[in-house]
Design a protein around this motif. Structure first.
Motif, PDB file in Angstrom:
ATOM      1  N   GLY A  22      38.778  43.789  35.420  1.00 45.38           N
ATOM      2  CA  GLY A  22      39.444  44.738  36.310  1.00 45.38           C
ATOM      3  C   GLY A  22      38.829  44.876  37.684  1.00 45.38           C
ATOM      4  N   TRP A  23      37.777  44.081  37.999  1.00 45.21           N
ATOM      5  CA  TRP A  23      37.172  44.140  39.331  1.00 45.21           C
ATOM      6  C   TRP A  23      38.072  43.428  40.331  1.00 45.21           C
ATOM      7  CZ3 TRP A  23      31.838  45.478  40.842  1.00 45.21           C
ATOM      8  CH2 TRP A  23      31.174  46.185  39.847  1.00 45.21           C
ATOM      9  N   ALA A  24      38.159  43.990  41.549  1.00 39.03           N
ATOM     10  CA  ALA A  24      38.973  43.401  42.614  1.00 39.03           C
ATOM     11  C   ALA A  24      38.060  42.803  43.676  1.00 39.03           C
ATOM     12  CB  ALA A  24      39.874  44.460  43.241  1.00 39.03           C
ATOM     13  N   VAL A  25      38.334  41.554  44.059  1.00 44.24           N
ATOM     14  CA  VAL A  25      37.592  40.905  45.146  1.00 44.24           C
ATOM     15  C   VAL A  25      38.495  40.875  46.361  1.00 44.24           C
ATOM     16  CG1 VAL A  25      36.391  38.836  45.920  1.00 44.24           C
ATOM     17  CG2 VAL A  25      36.270  39.518  43.516  1.00 44.24           C
ATOM     18  N   ALA A  26      38.115  41.642  47.397  1.00 44.73           N
ATOM     19  CA  ALA A  26      38.982  41.808  48.568  1.00 44.73           C
ATOM     20  C   ALA A  26      38.238  41.419  49.839  1.00 44.73           C
ATOM     21  CB  ALA A  26      39.459  43.249  48.675  1.00 44.73           C
ATOM     22  N   THR A  27      38.976  40.841  50.776  1.00 40.24           N
ATOM     23  CA  THR A  27      38.447  40.574  52.118  1.00 40.24           C
ATOM     24  C   THR A  27      38.893  41.721  53.004  1.00 40.24           C
ATOM     25  OG1 THR A  27      38.566  38.181  51.779  1.00 40.24           O
ATOM     26  CG2 THR A  27      38.425  38.980  54.062  1.00 40.24           C
ATOM     27  N   ILE A  28      37.943  42.555  53.436  1.00 41.16           N
ATOM     28  CA  ILE A  28      38.269  43.782  54.158  1.00 41.16           C
ATOM     29  C   ILE A  28      37.820  43.685  55.614  1.00 41.16           C
ATOM     30  CG2 ILE A  28      38.083  45.148  52.038  1.00 41.16           C
ATOM     31  CD1 ILE A  28      35.357  46.172  53.114  1.00 41.16           C
ATOM     32  N   PRO A  29      38.509  44.383  56.531  1.00 41.01           N
ATOM     33  CA  PRO A  29      38.067  44.408  57.926  1.00 41.01           C
ATOM     34  C   PRO A  29      36.872  45.352  58.082  1.00 41.01           C
ATOM     35  CG  PRO A  29      39.998  45.785  57.664  1.00 41.01           C
ATOM     36  CD  PRO A  29      39.755  45.131  56.332  1.00 41.01           C
ATOM     37  N   VAL A  30      35.931  44.994  58.956  1.00 39.39           N
ATOM     38  CA  VAL A  30      34.754  45.839  59.174  1.00 39.39           C
ATOM     39  C   VAL A  30      34.497  45.980  60.666  1.00 39.39           C
ATOM     40  CG1 VAL A  30      33.681  45.268  56.962  1.00 39.39           C
ATOM     41  CG2 VAL A  30      33.166  43.874  58.974  1.00 39.39           C
ATOM     42  N   GLU A  31      33.885  47.114  61.016  1.00 39.88           N
ATOM     43  CA  GLU A  31      33.479  47.340  62.408  1.00 39.88           C
ATOM     44  C   GLU A  31      32.112  46.708  62.658  1.00 39.88           C
ATOM     45  OE1 GLU A  31      34.006  51.350  63.938  1.00 39.88           O
ATOM     46  OE2 GLU A  31      35.211  51.856  62.182  1.00 39.88           O
ATOM     47  N   ALA A  90      22.502  42.487  52.910  1.00 37.18           N
ATOM     48  CA  ALA A  90      21.113  42.911  53.100  1.00 37.18           C
ATOM     49  C   ALA A  90      21.039  44.379  53.504  1.00 37.18           C
ATOM     50  CB  ALA A  90      20.445  42.035  54.158  1.00 37.18           C
ATOM     51  N   MET A  91      21.950  44.820  54.339  1.00 37.13           N
ATOM     52  CA  MET A  91      21.924  46.222  54.772  1.00 37.13           C
ATOM     53  C   MET A  91      22.261  47.159  53.618  1.00 37.13           C
ATOM     54  SD  MET A  91      23.534  48.050  58.107  1.00 37.13           S
ATOM     55  CE  MET A  91      22.216  47.317  59.084  1.00 37.13           C
ATOM     56  N   GLU A 113      30.076  45.648  45.310  1.00 39.31           N
ATOM     57  CA  GLU A 113      29.104  44.588  45.585  1.00 39.31           C
ATOM     58  C   GLU A 113      29.602  43.763  46.756  1.00 39.31           C
ATOM     59  OE1 GLU A 113      27.045  40.589  43.626  1.00 39.31           O
ATOM     60  OE2 GLU A 113      28.706  41.607  42.604  1.00 39.31           O
ATOM     61  N   VAL A 114      28.802  43.682  47.813  1.00 37.24           N
ATOM     62  CA  VAL A 114      29.135  42.861  48.967  1.00 37.24           C
ATOM     63  C   VAL A 114      28.736  41.421  48.669  1.00 37.24           C
ATOM     64  CG1 VAL A 114      28.650  42.398  51.397  1.00 37.24           C
ATOM     65  CG2 VAL A 114      28.871  44.765  50.593  1.00 37.24           C
ATOM     66  N   LEU A 115      29.686  40.510  48.796  1.00 36.89           N
ATOM     67  CA  LEU A 115      29.407  39.089  48.584  1.00 36.89           C
ATOM     68  C   LEU A 115      29.104  38.393  49.911  1.00 36.89           C
ATOM     69  CD1 LEU A 115      32.234  38.299  45.987  1.00 36.89           C
ATOM     70  CD2 LEU A 115      29.867  39.037  45.564  1.00 36.89           C
ATOM     71  N   LYS A 166      35.379  44.181  64.079  1.00 36.48           N
ATOM     72  CA  LYS A 166      34.611  43.078  64.651  1.00 36.48           C
ATOM     73  C   LYS A 166      34.569  41.859  63.733  1.00 36.48           C
ATOM     74  CE  LYS A 166      33.158  45.427  68.299  1.00 36.48           C
ATOM     75  NZ  LYS A 166      33.636  46.778  67.988  1.00 36.48           N
ATOM     76  N   GLY A 167      34.916  42.036  62.464  1.00 34.89           N
ATOM     77  CA  GLY A 167      34.852  40.923  61.526  1.00 34.89           C
ATOM     78  C   GLY A 167      35.403  41.338  60.171  1.00 34.89           C
ATOM     79  N   THR A 168      35.061  40.558  59.154  1.00 35.53           N
ATOM     80  CA  THR A 168      35.523  40.834  57.795  1.00 35.53           C
ATOM     81  C   THR A 168      34.357  40.725  56.830  1.00 35.53           C
ATOM     82  OG1 THR A 168      36.115  38.514  57.415  1.00 35.53           O
ATOM     83  CG2 THR A 168      37.860  39.984  58.243  1.00 35.53           C
ATOM     84  N   ALA A 169      34.568  41.240  55.627  1.00 31.57           N
ATOM     85  CA  ALA A 169      33.571  41.132  54.559  1.00 31.57           C
ATOM     86  C   ALA A 169      34.294  40.914  53.246  1.00 31.57           C
ATOM     87  CB  ALA A 169      32.719  42.398  54.488  1.00 31.57           C
ATOM     88  N   VAL A 170      33.659  40.184  52.340  1.00 33.27           N
ATOM     89  CA  VAL A 170      34.200  39.964  50.999  1.00 33.27           C
ATOM     90  C   VAL A 170      33.444  40.887  50.053  1.00 33.27           C
ATOM     91  CG1 VAL A 170      34.643  38.302  49.166  1.00 33.27           C
ATOM     92  CG2 VAL A 170      34.722  37.569  51.568  1.00 33.27           C
ATOM     93  N   VAL A 171      34.180  41.753  49.379  1.00 37.82           N
ATOM     94  CA  VAL A 171      33.566  42.811  48.576  1.00 37.82           C
ATOM     95  C   VAL A 171      34.228  42.880  47.209  1.00 37.82           C
ATOM     96  CG1 VAL A 171      32.998  45.276  48.464  1.00 37.82           C
ATOM     97  CG2 VAL A 171      33.119  44.116  50.688  1.00 37.82           C
ATOM     98  N   ARG A 172      33.398  43.070  46.152  1.00 32.75           N
ATOM     99  CA  ARG A 172      33.905  43.311  44.803  1.00 32.75           C
ATOM    100  C   ARG A 172      33.936  44.814  44.544  1.00 32.75           C
ATOM    101  NH1 ARG A 172      30.718  41.792  40.503  1.00 32.75           N
ATOM    102  NH2 ARG A 172      32.512  41.515  39.129  1.00 32.75           N
TER     103      ARG A 172
END
Length: 321
Positions: A273-282, A307-308, A298-300, A237-243
């Motif tokens: 060494g942290w990776a910041v990725a844009t991932i698909p989410v339901e 918040a969730m 960590e969700v950015l 349904k969308g994307t999220a930016v996550v470390r």
């Protein structure tokens, strides 16, 4: 039944050279007395079979004798496609036919070819069930498969994820797919689209006795591939930016799906060494549950998912205070 057993006895002796009556009885699932009677019947029919007494004794075929009695039965032909997936044959109730087919195929090989086939069996094993899961019970699978083979409609009671949870359907079964250890039925209601039904979710199924015409040009493999693509398109349904911490990146392959792993693999790493990725989410709920399986994420973005994550983490803390 006895004719098939006699053929199996010849093929076993042809393949293994010499076998005791006890060994033959164990292989054929009969008594030793039955083996004696069968041996006498084969000898009377002109099969060059003889017995040897003593500790090293047993039954043998005359050196050089090879039978051509390797005809494949209808049931064995159905099992042919499952020779590499014995668990699937067991689910479908074809394990006996598969064993008989393998024996016939082995008997048709030369000794050198047979040794290579046996070596391959020792070296390779296919387990279709994914990690951390068990095979699901599918007591109605054989009935559904038989209805698909005979092109007969079935009336099923099915448990689904949305309300009403239990529904009744008259279906035209078009084929079965084994995916990750789970069976799915491709079926239509006669008109309309072909949809997947999880066989483990069938609560009841009976054949109606009414035949149906298979849709011209229907290709099960192509339909399944299209169904998977459509499922992914609906699922995200969308994307999220996550470390992701280095530890989370390392553990992700055991916890997250292929699309998320691909996004992580393409992400840049910072100095730590942290990776910041844009991932698909339901949904925020599904994504937070998946991400909380990993330590060090960590969700950015988006703020709602962040918040969730905070709410669910706080709920865990509250339980442990």
């Amino acid at each position: 039944m006895r004719a098939g057993r006699l053929v199996s006895m010849i093929l076993l002796l042809q393949q293994r050279g010499r076998m005791t009556a006890d060994a033959l009885a164990a292989e054929l699932g009969v008594s030793v007395r039955t083996v004696y009677r069968d041996a006498e019947a084969l000898a009377a029919a002109g099969i060059p079979l003889y017995g040897e007494s003593g500790h090293e004794g047993g039954y043998r075929l005359v050196e050089g004798y090879r039978t051509r009695l390797t005809g494949v039965t209808a049931g064995e032909a159905e099992a042919l496609a499952l020779t590499g997936v014995p668990q699937a044959a067991t689910d479908l109730g074809l394990q006996t036919e598969l064993a008989a087919l393998e024996l016939k195929l082995s008997a048709a090989l030369s000794p050198q070819q047979r040794e290579r086939a046996e070596r391959a069996r020792r070296l390779f094993h296919l387990d279709v069930v994914t990690w951390f899961q068990r095979s699901e019970p599918v007591p109605l699978l054989a009935l559904v498969a038989n209805a698909a083979w005979e092109q007969q409609r079935i009336r099923v009671r099915y448990r689904r994820w949305k309300e009403p949870r239990e529904v009744e359907r008259d279906l035209c079964p078009l084929g079965l797919v084994l995916k990750g250890g789970r069976w799915y039925l491709a079926a239509s209601q006669g008109t309309g689209p072909v949809l997947p039904y999880k066989v483990a979710n069938l609560l009841s199924a009976v054949k109606t006795g009414e035949e149906f015409e298979r849709p011209e040009g229907f290709d099960l493999a192509a339909w399944w591939a299209e169904n998977l693509d459509a499922f992914d398109a609906r699922r995200y349904k969308g994307t999220a930016v996550v470390r992701f911490s280095p530890e989370a990146v390392e553990r992700a392959s055991d916890q997250l799906d292929a699309d998320t792993l691909e996004a992580i693999a393409k992400a840049d790493r910072d100095g730590d060494g942290w990776a910041v990725a844009t991932i698909p989410v339901e949904t925020d709920w599904v994504a937070s549950g998946e991400l909380m399986k990993l330590a060090g994420v960590e969700v950015l973005e988006p703020a709602s998912l962040r918040a969730m994550m905070r709410e669910r983490a706080q709920a865990v803390l509250n339980l442990h205070n």
